[in-house]
Design an enzyme around this catalytic site. Structure first.
Site, PDB file in Angstrom:
ATOM      1  N   GLU A  46       0.872  -1.169   0.000  1.00  0.00           N
ATOM      2  CA  GLU A  46       0.000   0.000   0.000  1.00  0.00           C
ATOM      3  C   GLU A  46       0.915   1.227   0.000  1.00  0.00           C
ATOM      4  O   GLU A  46       1.789   1.348   0.860  1.00  0.00           O
ATOM      5  CB  GLU A  46      -0.895   0.013   1.245  1.00  0.00           C
ATOM      6  N   ARG A 271       4.810 -12.716   9.980  1.00  0.00           N
ATOM      7  CA  ARG A 271       5.539 -11.495   9.645  1.00  0.00           C
ATOM      8  C   ARG A 271       6.851 -11.457  10.413  1.00  0.00           C
ATOM      9  O   ARG A 271       6.997 -12.097  11.456  1.00  0.00           O
ATOM     10  CB  ARG A 271       4.697 -10.255   9.902  1.00  0.00           C
ATOM     11  N   LYS A 281       3.917   1.082   9.768  1.00  0.00           N
ATOM     12  CA  LYS A 281       4.114   2.285   8.938  1.00  0.00           C
ATOM     13  C   LYS A 281       3.502   3.514   9.608  1.00  0.00           C
ATOM     14  O   LYS A 281       4.017   4.608   9.473  1.00  0.00           O
ATOM     15  CB  LYS A 281       3.483   2.070   7.553  1.00  0.00           C
TER      16      LYS A 281
HETATM   17  P1  ATP Z   1       0.954  -1.590   8.038  1.00  0.00           P
HETATM   18  O1  ATP Z   1       2.214  -1.207   8.748  1.00  0.00           O
HETATM   19  O2  ATP Z   1       0.157  -0.411   7.628  1.00  0.00           O
HETATM   20  O3  ATP Z   1       0.196  -2.722   8.643  1.00  0.00           O
HETATM   21  P2  ATP Z   1       1.420  -3.462   5.942  1.00  0.00           P
HETATM   22  O4  ATP Z   1       2.487  -4.189   6.610  1.00  0.00           O
HETATM   23  O5  ATP Z   1       0.097  -4.097   5.801  1.00  0.00           O
HETATM   24  O6  ATP Z   1       1.379  -2.079   6.629  1.00  0.00           O
HETATM   25  P3  ATP Z   1       1.580  -3.322   3.086  1.00  0.00           P
HETATM   26  O7  ATP Z   1       2.085  -2.221   2.253  1.00  0.00           O
HETATM   27  O8  ATP Z   1       0.161  -3.705   2.947  1.00  0.00           O
HETATM   28  O9  ATP Z   1       1.911  -2.924   4.557  1.00  0.00           O
HETATM   29  O10 ATP Z   1       2.499  -4.588   2.927  1.00  0.00           O
HETATM   30  C1  ATP Z   1       2.859  -5.127   1.684  1.00  0.00           C
HETATM   31  C2  ATP Z   1       3.222  -6.567   1.856  1.00  0.00           C
HETATM   32  O11 ATP Z   1       4.304  -6.698   2.767  1.00  0.00           O
HETATM   33  C3  ATP Z   1       2.069  -7.358   2.418  1.00  0.00           C
HETATM   34  O12 ATP Z   1       1.929  -8.550   1.678  1.00  0.00           O
HETATM   35  C4  ATP Z   1       2.470  -7.623   3.831  1.00  0.00           C
HETATM   36  O13 ATP Z   1       1.942  -8.815   4.280  1.00  0.00           O
HETATM   37  C5  ATP Z   1       3.992  -7.656   3.747  1.00  0.00           C
HETATM   38  N1  ATP Z   1       4.583  -7.275   5.029  1.00  0.00           N
HETATM   39  C6  ATP Z   1       4.382  -6.135   5.706  1.00  0.00           C
HETATM   40  N2  ATP Z   1       5.047  -6.139   6.868  1.00  0.00           N
HETATM   41  C7  ATP Z   1       5.691  -7.323   6.945  1.00  0.00           C
HETATM   42  C8  ATP Z   1       6.552  -7.937   7.911  1.00  0.00           C
HETATM   43  N3  ATP Z   1       6.873  -7.341   9.052  1.00  0.00           N
HETATM   44  N4  ATP Z   1       7.040  -9.167   7.631  1.00  0.00           N
HETATM   45  C9  ATP Z   1       6.727  -9.776   6.486  1.00  0.00           C
HETATM   46  N5  ATP Z   1       5.923  -9.261   5.541  1.00  0.00           N
HETATM   47  C10 ATP Z   1       5.410  -8.047   5.755  1.00  0.00           C
HETATM   48 MG    MG Z   2      -1.526  -3.966   4.358  1.00  0.00          MG
END
Ligand code: ATP
Ligand code: MG
Length: 570
Positions: A46, A271, A281
């Site tokens: 996103e 994650r 974020k």
């Molecule tokens: P937020 O911090 O707003 O929750 P988000 O992690 O959902 O953000 P996205 O931009 O939607 O952010 O993430 C893009 C991809 O990265 C998604 O498929 C998400 O699952 C993956 N991702 C985000 N954070 C992690 C993490 N800590 N470890 C592994 N994958 C991640």
């Molecule tokens: Mg997300």
């Protein structure tokens, strides 16, 4: 250590067994022919912030699996919330993925590319009696939803006729209603044990400009409605996401099934969480907005742009991602493991240089006045091809203040009155006298050198225990050195001690700016992004703030490998 770090494993790789559970699923699909042997993944950020090390894990996983199976990976921006999304983030995300070493070819997509198709599919569901316009307020919807232990209540608007729903939905789309007045919901089951199946919202009204679609739309799809359908449109076979979406999978499957469209397989993994590191974020944005850090690329940030500025290499991050593997359980990985991979990579590639961070003047009293000579210094003992460089030596030098003690304890083998040490690549010197200011601080050392020890070896076999780095005073460049420590003092930010908040455990010592550092002249011309090992001090990188008059270096990581030490003990 956590189980995530032990996932995968060399034995499995050698025996030809899949090294993680996702590969096992893909292998099963390939065997059953579910996707005709295709492997097509996507990375779906996103654009509401910069990518961080957690995203890097997901990028390495999605692109890595496709590479391994001869498949493809799409980059898809999940741009369904125009309030938080910006072009700046889109550009930064692309730059960071490329820097990490991955290429999505011409497959750069946006969920907003599919707004028209999603709208048509929503109408199809309304016509099939599987979606309806609800006019409860957001608070009421929450109230009616029930809890894990209590079933939800049906909305009084749930049984509107297809005609009424179609008319209202069109009016929603045409901008005839204010934000929050109506939503479109899927008609599933308000008593479902899975809260995501209790008539989830598909569209909300949002009168907001979208970075790509402008003012064309004032209804925007929710994640659950947009994501699976976007995957389906793109022919994604394996839609890999983090564990919190596990309970959304029935809904993911429900939508594609009702629509009768291509059904990808959603797969969840844990994650990445790292000690001393925050990965939300929203909170990272707060650090930027409140000026706690200098920006998204502040070298203390866990963002890829921050890590790049800090001197991280993409190779180190990829090695780390490979090493931690993928797991089904959330875990906390020690940031020391990431730093270990970083050191391993930097040790191979970094040119060695001498830099004195806290200078103390040394005058060699028996060195010919006004003379300069050049000694040969090895650039990188790990890489013979890196060669040597000439380093100027003269009768006035700087050493580290901490390398001298007037009254040394037993184990201190560096300089002290009457003590002889080696100046790296140069000569043995003996301290004859420490000069003090009125306050009693040592401001200068008077030493003698032994001309027979040129190159740093004594022909009579005389041994010294200490070897110091140094720079010639007349030739050294003045530099600024930025020393970094973790942004947070607490290791586990998801489990803080009672009464502490994430903002209360910010490390006040996370940045220390050292000015008046003295570095060997070869460092003055270095360009931003160039990496070095400052002998005995750590790995450093030239910061973009650097100028020819005032080079600026960031500490990438110290030389001390706490991870390797833990492994030796354990
Ligand atoms: P937020 O911090 O707003 O929750 P988000 O992690 O959902 O953000 P996205 O931009 O939607 O952010 O993430 C893009 C991809 O990265 C998604 O498929 C998400 O699952 C993956 N991702 C985000 N954070 C992690 C993490 N800590 N470890 C592994 N994958 C991640
Ligand atoms: Mg997300």
């Amino acid at each position: 250590m956590t189980d995530a770090t032990h996932a995968g494993g060399a034995e499995a790789a050698e025996s030809g067994m899949p090294t993680n559970f996702i590969k096992k699923i893909i292998d099963e699909h390939n065997e059953s022919g579910r996707f005709g042997g295709r492997v097509h993944t996507r990375f779906p950020p996103e654009p509401n912030g910069y990518l961080h090390i957690g995203h890097a894990k997901s990028i390495c996983l999605n692109f890595g699996l496709a590479q391994e199976y001869g498949g493809l990976t799409n980059l898809r921006f999940d741009d369904t919330n125009p309030i938080k999304e910006e072009q700046e983030y889109i550009d930064a995300i692309k730059e960071d993925i490329r820097w990490l070493g991955f290429d999505w070819g011409d497959r750069e997509f946006y969920a907003s590319d599919y707004f028209e198709q999603l709208y048509k599919w929503a109408i199809q569901l309304i016509k099939d009696g599987k979606a309806y316009v609800d006019s409860l307020s957001a608070d009421e919807i929450r109230e009616y939803r029930g809890t894990l232990t209590e079933p939800g209540k049906e909305s009084p608007y749930r049984n509107r006729s297809v005609e009424e729903n179609l008319a209202l939905f069109e009016q929603m789309k045409n901008g005839e209603f204010p934000d929050g007045s109506h939503v479109l919901r899927a008609k599933i089951d308000m008593a479902s044990g899975n809260l995501n199946m209790r008539d989830p919202v598909m569209y909300r009204i949002l009168h907001a400009e979208h970075p790509r679609t402008g003012s064309a739309w004032c209804i925007y799809p929710m994640y659950d409605w947009a994501h699976g359908q976007s995957d389906s449109i793109e022919g994604i076979t394996h839609s890999i996401c983090t564990l919190e979406f596990e309970a959304h999978r029935p809904l993911y499957d429900w939508f594609v099934e009702q629509l009768g469209i291509f059904a990808p397989q959603q797969i969840e993994f844990a994650r990445l969480n790292l000690t001393h590191t925050l990965m939300s974020k929203r909170k990272l944005l707060q650090l930027v907005n409140e000026g706690v850090v200098r920006g998204w690329d502040d070298p203390r940030m866990p963002t890829l742009s921050g890590m790049r500025r800090r001197g991280y290499t993409p190779e180190a991050i990829r090695d780390f991602a490979e090493r931690i593997g993928v797991a089904k359980n959330d875990s906390l990985v020690d940031v020391a493991l990431l730093e270990h991979h970083l050191r391993q990579d930097l040790n191979k590639r970094s040119l060695r240089r001498m830099a004195v961070l806290d200078p103390l003047k040394v005058v060699i009293t028996n060195y010919p006045a006004g003379q300069t000579e050049y000694v040969d210094a090895v650039n990188n003992q790990e890489d013979p091809a890196a060669g040597t460089r000439p380093v100027p030596f003269s009768g006035e030098l700087y050493i580290e203040r901490a390398d001298f003690m007037e009254n040394p304890p037993k184990k201190f083998f560096r300089l002290a009155p009457g003590r002889e040490v080696r100046l790296m690549h140069a000569y043995y010197v003996t301290c004859q006298e420490a000069i003090k200011d009125e306050a009693g601080n040592v401001v200068e050392l008077r030493c003698t050198y032994d001309p027979a020890t040129r190159g740093g070896d004594s022909p009579d076999g005389r041994k010294v225990k200490g070897t110091l780095h140094w720079v010639s005073a007349a030739h050294a460049a003045d530099a600024e050195v930025r020393q970094y420590d973790y942004l947070f003092t607490e290791p586990d930010l998801s489990n803080l001690p009672e009464g502490k908040t994430w903002l209360s455990v910010l490390n006040p010592e996370s940045l220390k700016v050292l000015t008046g550092c003295k570095v060997e002249p070869a460092l003055a011309q270095a360009a931003p992004g160039e990496r070095f090992q400052f002998l005995r001090n750590g790995y450093y990188v030239v910061d973009p703030d650097s100028t020819a008059d005032r080079p600026v270096f960031n500490l990438t990581v110290s030389l001390r490998d706490t991870w390797a030490k833990m492994q030796r003990k354990g």
